[in-house]
Structure formats: C-alpha cells, structure tokens
Design an enzyme around this catalytic site. Structure first.
Site, PDB file in Angstrom:
ATOM      1  N   ARG A   1     -47.834  27.650 -41.113  1.00 63.50           N
ATOM      2  CA  ARG A   1     -49.120  27.548 -41.686  1.00 63.50           C
ATOM      3  C   ARG A   1     -50.034  27.561 -40.591  1.00 63.50           C
ATOM      4  O   ARG A   1     -51.182  27.420 -40.838  1.00 63.50           O
ATOM      5  CB  ARG A   1     -49.183  26.227 -42.295  1.00 63.50           C
ATOM      6  CG  ARG A   1     -48.422  26.186 -43.889  1.00 63.50           C
ATOM      7  CD  ARG A   1     -49.492  25.732 -44.867  1.00 63.50           C
ATOM      8  NE  ARG A   1     -49.337  24.695 -45.761  1.00 63.50           N
ATOM      9  CZ  ARG A   1     -48.713  24.432 -46.727  1.00 63.50           C
ATOM     10  NH1 ARG A   1     -47.623  24.913 -46.623  1.00 63.50           N
ATOM     11  NH2 ARG A   1     -48.952  23.223 -47.700  1.00 63.50           N
TER      12      ARG A   1
ATOM     13  N   ARG B   1     -57.871  19.748 -49.271  1.00 58.66           N
ATOM     14  CA  ARG B   1     -56.773  20.398 -48.944  1.00 58.66           C
ATOM     15  C   ARG B   1     -57.114  21.918 -48.620  1.00 58.66           C
ATOM     16  O   ARG B   1     -56.425  22.503 -47.323  1.00 58.66           O
ATOM     17  CB  ARG B   1     -55.647  20.270 -49.928  1.00 58.66           C
ATOM     18  CG  ARG B   1     -54.344  19.873 -49.512  1.00 58.66           C
ATOM     19  CD  ARG B   1     -53.791  19.529 -50.849  1.00 58.66           C
ATOM     20  NE  ARG B   1     -52.372  20.103 -50.849  1.00 58.66           N
ATOM     21  CZ  ARG B   1     -51.651  20.559 -52.103  1.00 58.66           C
ATOM     22  NH1 ARG B   1     -52.386  20.231 -53.177  1.00 58.66           N
ATOM     23  NH2 ARG B   1     -50.458  20.981 -51.918  1.00 58.66           N
TER      24      ARG B   1
ATOM     25  N   LYS C   1     -46.684  31.022 -54.528  1.00 54.15           N
ATOM     26  CA  LYS C   1     -45.541  31.163 -53.514  1.00 54.15           C
ATOM     27  C   LYS C   1     -44.343  30.628 -54.045  1.00 54.15           C
ATOM     28  O   LYS C   1     -43.406  31.258 -54.096  1.00 54.15           O
ATOM     29  CB  LYS C   1     -45.864  30.550 -52.244  1.00 54.15           C
ATOM     30  CG  LYS C   1     -46.886  31.001 -51.478  1.00 54.15           C
ATOM     31  CD  LYS C   1     -47.240  30.351 -50.044  1.00 54.15           C
ATOM     32  CE  LYS C   1     -47.158  28.882 -50.000  1.00 54.15           C
ATOM     33  NZ  LYS C   1     -48.329  28.088 -50.554  1.00 54.15           N
TER      34      LYS C   1
ATOM     35  N   ARG D   1     -48.701  15.369 -58.471  1.00 49.14           N
ATOM     36  CA  ARG D   1     -48.724  15.005 -57.071  1.00 49.14           C
ATOM     37  C   ARG D   1     -49.884  14.522 -56.665  1.00 49.14           C
ATOM     38  O   ARG D   1     -51.107  14.942 -56.991  1.00 49.14           O
ATOM     39  CB  ARG D   1     -48.223  16.431 -56.200  1.00 49.14           C
ATOM     40  CG  ARG D   1     -46.942  16.697 -56.331  1.00 49.14           C
ATOM     41  CD  ARG D   1     -46.721  17.919 -55.799  1.00 49.14           C
ATOM     42  NE  ARG D   1     -47.407  18.382 -54.432  1.00 49.14           N
ATOM     43  CZ  ARG D   1     -47.340  19.539 -53.913  1.00 49.14           C
ATOM     44  NH1 ARG D   1     -46.556  20.612 -54.595  1.00 49.14           N
ATOM     45  NH2 ARG D   1     -47.979  19.660 -53.014  1.00 49.14           N
TER      46      ARG D   1
HETATM   47  P1  AMP Z   1     -47.154  22.104 -50.026  1.00 51.05           P
HETATM   48  O1  AMP Z   1     -46.015  21.751 -51.151  1.00 51.05           O
HETATM   49  O2  AMP Z   1     -46.573  23.430 -49.297  1.00 51.05           O
HETATM   50  O3  AMP Z   1     -48.297  22.403 -50.545  1.00 51.05           O
HETATM   51  O4  AMP Z   1     -46.968  21.041 -48.910  1.00 51.05           O
HETATM   52  C1  AMP Z   1     -47.210  19.656 -49.270  1.00 51.05           C
HETATM   53  C2  AMP Z   1     -47.760  19.171 -47.914  1.00 51.05           C
HETATM   54  O5  AMP Z   1     -46.641  19.277 -46.891  1.00 51.05           O
HETATM   55  C3  AMP Z   1     -48.700  19.679 -47.449  1.00 51.05           C
HETATM   56  O6  AMP Z   1     -50.009  19.346 -47.814  1.00 51.05           O
HETATM   57  C4  AMP Z   1     -48.719  19.187 -45.696  1.00 51.05           C
HETATM   58  O7  AMP Z   1     -49.152  17.808 -45.829  1.00 51.05           O
HETATM   59  C5  AMP Z   1     -47.267  19.462 -45.726  1.00 51.05           C
HETATM   60  N1  AMP Z   1     -46.908  20.481 -45.300  1.00 51.05           N
HETATM   61  C6  AMP Z   1     -46.108  21.469 -45.789  1.00 51.05           C
HETATM   62  N2  AMP Z   1     -45.644  22.588 -45.008  1.00 51.05           N
HETATM   63  C7  AMP Z   1     -46.261  22.393 -43.682  1.00 51.05           C
HETATM   64  C8  AMP Z   1     -46.492  23.305 -42.746  1.00 51.05           C
HETATM   65  N3  AMP Z   1     -45.883  24.306 -42.469  1.00 51.05           N
HETATM   66  N4  AMP Z   1     -47.035  22.663 -41.402  1.00 51.05           N
HETATM   67  C9  AMP Z   1     -48.158  21.258 -41.754  1.00 51.05           C
HETATM   68  N5  AMP Z   1     -47.874  20.605 -42.780  1.00 51.05           N
HETATM   69  C10 AMP Z   1     -47.078  21.189 -43.703  1.00 51.05           C
END
Ligand code: AMP
Length: 232
Positions: A101, A184, A26, A173
């Site tokens: 999400r 996750r 994405k 990360r």
């Molecule tokens: P990502 O970089 O999109 O994988 O997001 C990293 C982390 O941020 C995720 O594992 C969640 O803890 C939090 N996060 C990101 N987007 C959301 C969302 N839309 N709803 C809830 N938590 C989010």
C-alpha cells in the site's frame, strides 16, 4: 500492455497483486481467483484483524492505526506479510490483496522476491471512483460467525440485521463506519497511486474497471493474467 514485465520462463512462484482502494472489490476478486488458481489469498487487512482478534503483540501494535483508519507502519506490515509469504502454502505463489500500500512496502516486496530470483507477475489495478467507493463501504455489514458480507443498499440480508446463513447479528467493522470511511480513503489513495506508478514503470500493471458486475471484473482480470502467463 506488453509482456515485458512478466516473469521469464521457469522463475519461481506466481505472485499476483490486486490493487484498489477500500471497497473496490479486491477481496471478492482475490477469493475467486484464489479458488480458481489454487493460490492462497494473502490479505494484509485480514492478517492484521486475525492478530488483533488473537491478541498478539502485532495486533496490539496495529490496533490504534486500524481503529483510526490509518495505515499501520511499514516495518510492521512488511514483516507480517513476508512471514506469511514464507509459509509452505505459498510455495507456488500467492494473490496479494491490500499489500503493498506504500512505495516502501512495494520496494521491500520487490527486494525480497529478487533475492529469491522471483518477481511479481502482474499488478491488477481495480479502478472505482471515490464517491462510489464511499457508498459501497459505508453500507457494508459482516457476519462475525461465517464472514459473509452484506450491503444494505445492494445486497441486504433477508431479515434485517441478521445473517442469512446462521442468523447471527451482523456487525459493521469499526473502520467501515461512514465517518471513518472518507478519512480512510483520503489517506490511503495517494500512496496507492504512488504504488501504481512504481509498477507502471515496470510495465506490469493492468487497469480494470471495477464498476462492472463482479463476473465481468473477474473475466477482465483473468484476461490480464492470461497475457502475463503467456510468456512464462
Ligand atoms: P483492509 O481490510 O485492507 O481495509 O485493511 C484494514 C486496515 O488494516 C487498514 O485500514 C490499515 O489500518 C491496515 N492495513 C492493511 N493492509 C495494510 C498495509 N499494506 N499497510 C498498512 N496498513 C495496512
């Protein structure tokens, strides 16, 4: 797919959602489309990481969830993204990556847009099987200086552990560590599927095979957006 869910002519901003599990690509696709369409790339994960880095109250509230690879509670997430979408650079629209999400987040987004006479133009679902995702994500390392992403298996740096651009030591990360990745995925996929069902009901979802090369995925997304744009 029909055009029935696309926004009618003349309504508001162009809001595009890119949906996919962690590692589906994405972020890569959103960055390409953002440059092509001149719309900001709004990634909820990046907004949370910035808040964490800047030590804001939001970052502190989100920290423990992020470290465990869990979703941050809806209220915090919705407020953060809505504030981001209200910023002037999103006046023409935005490419949303990683939000919504959950169905609650999707409903909040729908309601906020509807209150402004707007709606989502298209939801692009980038599909990749779970085992491929785990392999992709757990090999990902990032340069903390310039943000370039490497993959130890498919796209390694020239010098092991160092960024090609600036020589900085690469980092992984916390939530990309292999033991966290599977947890996750398991937690995040069911709500994501529910979000897709939510938008399927509106007839605005296009599914794209995310196992194809990056350029082919981009071409498929462009085609999906072209269909949506045709009715504007
Ligand atoms: P990502 O970089 O999109 O994988 O997001 C990293 C982390 O941020 C995720 O594992 C969640 O803890 C939090 N996060 C990101 N987007 C959301 C969302 N839309 N709803 C809830 N938590 C989010």
């Amino acid at each position: 797919m029909t055009d029935s869910g696309a926004a009618p002519a003349g309504t508001g901003r162009e809001i595009i959602l890119l949906v996919g599990a962690v590692g589906a690509g994405k972020g890569t696709q959103a960055a390409i489309l953002s440059a092509e369409l001149g719309l900001p790339h709004v990634a909820s994960g990046n907004l949370f990481r910035e808040a964490l880095r800047d030590g804001t109250p939001l970052g502190e509230d989100a920290r423990e969830y992020m470290q465990r690879g869990e979703l941050v509670p809806d209220d915090l997430t919705i407020q953060m993204v809505m504030e981001r979408l209200a910023r002037p650079d999103a006046v023409a629209g935005a490419i949303l990556d990683g939000f919504p999400r959950t169905v609650r987040q999707a409903e909040a987004l729908d309601e906020t847009l509807a209150a402004q006479g707007e709606r989502i133009d298209r939801v692009v679902f980038i599909e990749v099987p779970m085992d491929v995702l785990v392999r992709r994500v757990s090999g990902r390392w990032i340069c903390p200086t310039c943000g370039t992403t490497y993959h130890l298996g498919t796209d390694p740096p020239r010098l092991a552990g160092r960024c090609d651009n600036d020589g900085t030591e690469l980092v992984q990360r916390d939530d990309d560590r292999p033991e966290v990745v599977s947890a996750r995925m398991a937690k995040q996929i069911p709500p994501m599927d529910a979000v897709i069902d939510h938008y399927e009901a509106a007839g605005i979802v296009t599914r794209v095979d995310g196992q194809r090369p990056i350029a082919e995925v981009t071409a498929a997304i462009r085609e999906a957006l072209g269909q949506g744009a045709a009715s504007r």
